[in-house]
Motif scaffolding. Structure first.
Motif, PDB file in Angstrom:
ATOM      1  N   PHE A  77       0.842  -1.182   0.000  1.00 63.55           N
ATOM      2  CA  PHE A  77       0.000   0.000   0.000  1.00 63.55           C
ATOM      3  C   PHE A  77       0.882   1.239   0.000  1.00 63.55           C
ATOM      4  CE2 PHE A  77       0.795  -1.375   4.312  1.00 63.55           C
ATOM      5  CZ  PHE A  77       1.123  -0.208   4.986  1.00 63.55           C
ATOM      6  N   ASN A  78       0.266   2.401  -0.191  1.00 63.98           N
ATOM      7  CA  ASN A  78       0.977   3.676  -0.091  1.00 63.98           C
ATOM      8  C   ASN A  78       0.615   4.328   1.226  1.00 63.98           C
ATOM      9  OD1 ASN A  78       2.367   3.711  -2.573  1.00 63.98           O
ATOM     10  ND2 ASN A  78       0.456   4.196  -3.619  1.00 63.98           N
ATOM     11  N   TYR A  79       1.619   4.903   1.866  1.00 63.56           N
ATOM     12  CA  TYR A  79       1.414   5.632   3.107  1.00 63.56           C
ATOM     13  C   TYR A  79       2.199   6.936   3.010  1.00 63.56           C
ATOM     14  CZ  TYR A  79       1.538   6.896   8.026  1.00 63.56           C
ATOM     15  OH  TYR A  79       1.425   7.578   9.209  1.00 63.56           O
ATOM     16  N   GLN A  80       1.501   8.039   3.096  1.00 67.92           N
ATOM     17  CA  GLN A  80       2.105   9.363   2.972  1.00 67.92           C
ATOM     18  C   GLN A  80       2.973   9.450   1.716  1.00 67.92           C
ATOM     19  OE1 GLN A  80       4.000  10.185   6.777  1.00 67.92           O
ATOM     20  NE2 GLN A  80       2.010  10.543   7.744  1.00 67.92           N
ATOM     21  N   GLN A  81       2.409   9.040   0.596  1.00 69.72           N
ATOM     22  CA  GLN A  81       3.040   9.044  -0.722  1.00 69.72           C
ATOM     23  C   GLN A  81       4.278   8.148  -0.812  1.00 69.72           C
ATOM     24  OE1 GLN A  81       2.146  12.339   0.659  1.00 69.72           O
ATOM     25  NE2 GLN A  81       0.199  11.765  -0.289  1.00 69.72           N
ATOM     26  N   ILE A 121       4.739   1.054   0.518  1.00 67.53           N
ATOM     27  CA  ILE A 121       5.079   0.116   1.585  1.00 67.53           C
ATOM     28  C   ILE A 121       4.768  -1.284   1.072  1.00 67.53           C
ATOM     29  CG2 ILE A 121       4.623  -0.615   3.964  1.00 67.53           C
ATOM     30  CD1 ILE A 121       5.731   2.232   3.838  1.00 67.53           C
ATOM     31  N   CYS A 122       5.712  -2.187   1.209  1.00 63.96           N
ATOM     32  CA  CYS A 122       5.498  -3.574   0.795  1.00 63.96           C
ATOM     33  C   CYS A 122       6.137  -4.486   1.833  1.00 63.96           C
ATOM     34  CB  CYS A 122       6.110  -3.833  -0.576  1.00 63.96           C
ATOM     35  SG  CYS A 122       5.848  -5.522  -1.130  1.00 63.96           S
ATOM     36  N   ILE A 123       5.339  -5.353   2.397  1.00 62.41           N
ATOM     37  CA  ILE A 123       5.828  -6.309   3.379  1.00 62.41           C
ATOM     38  C   ILE A 123       5.499  -7.705   2.863  1.00 62.41           C
ATOM     39  CG2 ILE A 123       5.643  -7.134   5.755  1.00 62.41           C
ATOM     40  CD1 ILE A 123       4.693  -4.209   6.428  1.00 62.41           C
ATOM     41  N   ILE A 124       6.523  -8.527   2.727  1.00 65.52           N
ATOM     42  CA  ILE A 124       6.350  -9.909   2.288  1.00 65.52           C
ATOM     43  C   ILE A 124       6.872 -10.807   3.399  1.00 65.52           C
ATOM     44  CG2 ILE A 124       7.017 -11.656   0.609  1.00 65.52           C
ATOM     45  CD1 ILE A 124       7.279  -9.438  -1.441  1.00 65.52           C
ATOM     46  N   CYS A 125       6.049 -11.771   3.778  1.00 63.47           N
ATOM     47  CA  CYS A 125       6.409 -12.674   4.875  1.00 63.47           C
ATOM     48  C   CYS A 125       6.043 -14.109   4.484  1.00 63.47           C
ATOM     49  CB  CYS A 125       5.671 -12.251   6.143  1.00 63.47           C
ATOM     50  SG  CYS A 125       6.048 -13.265   7.570  1.00 63.47           S
ATOM     51  N   PRO A 126       6.967 -14.806   3.805  1.00 65.01           N
ATOM     52  CA  PRO A 126       6.660 -16.192   3.441  1.00 65.01           C
ATOM     53  C   PRO A 126       6.469 -17.062   4.684  1.00 65.01           C
ATOM     54  CG  PRO A 126       8.611 -15.393   2.288  1.00 65.01           C
ATOM     55  CD  PRO A 126       8.275 -14.382   3.337  1.00 65.01           C
ATOM     56  N   PRO A 127       5.571 -18.032   4.624  1.00 63.91           N
ATOM     57  CA  PRO A 127       5.368 -18.908   5.778  1.00 63.91           C
ATOM     58  C   PRO A 127       6.596 -19.785   6.003  1.00 63.91           C
ATOM     59  CG  PRO A 127       4.134 -19.705   3.895  1.00 63.91           C
ATOM     60  CD  PRO A 127       4.721 -18.395   3.491  1.00 63.91           C
ATOM     61  N   PRO A 164       3.624 -10.855  -6.076  1.00 61.01           N
ATOM     62  CA  PRO A 164       2.255 -11.198  -6.485  1.00 61.01           C
ATOM     63  C   PRO A 164       1.511 -10.080  -7.194  1.00 61.01           C
ATOM     64  CG  PRO A 164       2.404 -11.007  -4.098  1.00 61.01           C
ATOM     65  CD  PRO A 164       3.798 -10.922  -4.628  1.00 61.01           C
ATOM     66  N   TRP A 165       1.878  -8.841  -6.983  1.00 62.99           N
ATOM     67  CA  TRP A 165       1.211  -7.714  -7.638  1.00 62.99           C
ATOM     68  C   TRP A 165       1.507  -7.665  -9.137  1.00 62.99           C
ATOM     69  CZ3 TRP A 165       4.712  -7.514  -3.724  1.00 62.99           C
ATOM     70  CH2 TRP A 165       6.009  -7.184  -4.063  1.00 62.99           C
TER      71      TRP A 165
END
Length: 123
Positions: A72-76, A79-85, A106-107
Motif C-alpha cells: 500500500f501507499n502511506y504518505q506518498q 510500503i510492501c511487506i512480504i512474509c513467506p510462511p 504477487p502484484w
C-alpha cells in the motif's frame, strides 16, 4: 456464511496452484474487508483451508491461512511487506516453497481489473 445477495458483497480474486493430488495453494486478494472473507470464499468453492475445522477444512498440524504480502501507499511512500510462511509441514514442503518463491511479486500477476459495486451503508 455465504450470502448470494448483492448487499455488502465480499469480493476476492485468487490464483490456484496444484501442490499435490488433493492439495492446492491459493493466492487470494480480498478486495473488500469482510469478516472471514477468505475462509468463506474458499469453502464456498469446495476448497476449505487446511486445518480450518470451523469452515470444514481437514484437521492438520496448523491452520494454513497465512498473510503473505501486503502492499500500500502511506504518505506518498510505497510500503510492501512480504512474509513467506516458515512453519507447517505443508508450507515447508519443497513443492510449496518453490511455488511461493515463484510468487515473490504477487502484484505483477495478471489480476483482473474489476470495479467494486458501491457499498451500502449499514445504518
Amino acid at each position: 456464511m455465504l450470502d448470494s445477495s448483492d448487499t455488502a458483497a465480499a469480493i476476492s480474486q485468487f490464483f490456484s496452484f496444484s501442490i499435490s493430488p488433493g492439495l492446492r495453494l491459493f493466492l487470494v486478494k480480498p478486495l473488500t474487508g469482510k469478516t472471514h472473507q477468505v475462509r468463506v470464499a474458499l469453502k464456498s468453492i469446495g476448497s476449505p483451508i487446511l486445518g480450518d475445522e470451523l469452515y470444514k477444512g481437514a484437521s492438520s498440524d496448523r491452520t494454513y491461512l497465512h498473510a503473505y504480502c501486503i502492499r500500500f501507499n502511506y504518505q506518498q511512500q510505497p510500503i510492501c511487506i512480504i512474509c513467506p510462511p516458515d512453519k507447517g509441514d505443508e508450507f515447508v514442503s519443497d513443492k510449496t516453497k518453490q511455488q511461493i518463491t515463484d510468487l515473490a511479486s504477487p502484484w505483477t500477476l495478471k489480476w483482473p481489473n474489476i470495479t467494486l459495486p458501491p457499498q451500502k451503508n449499514a445504518g
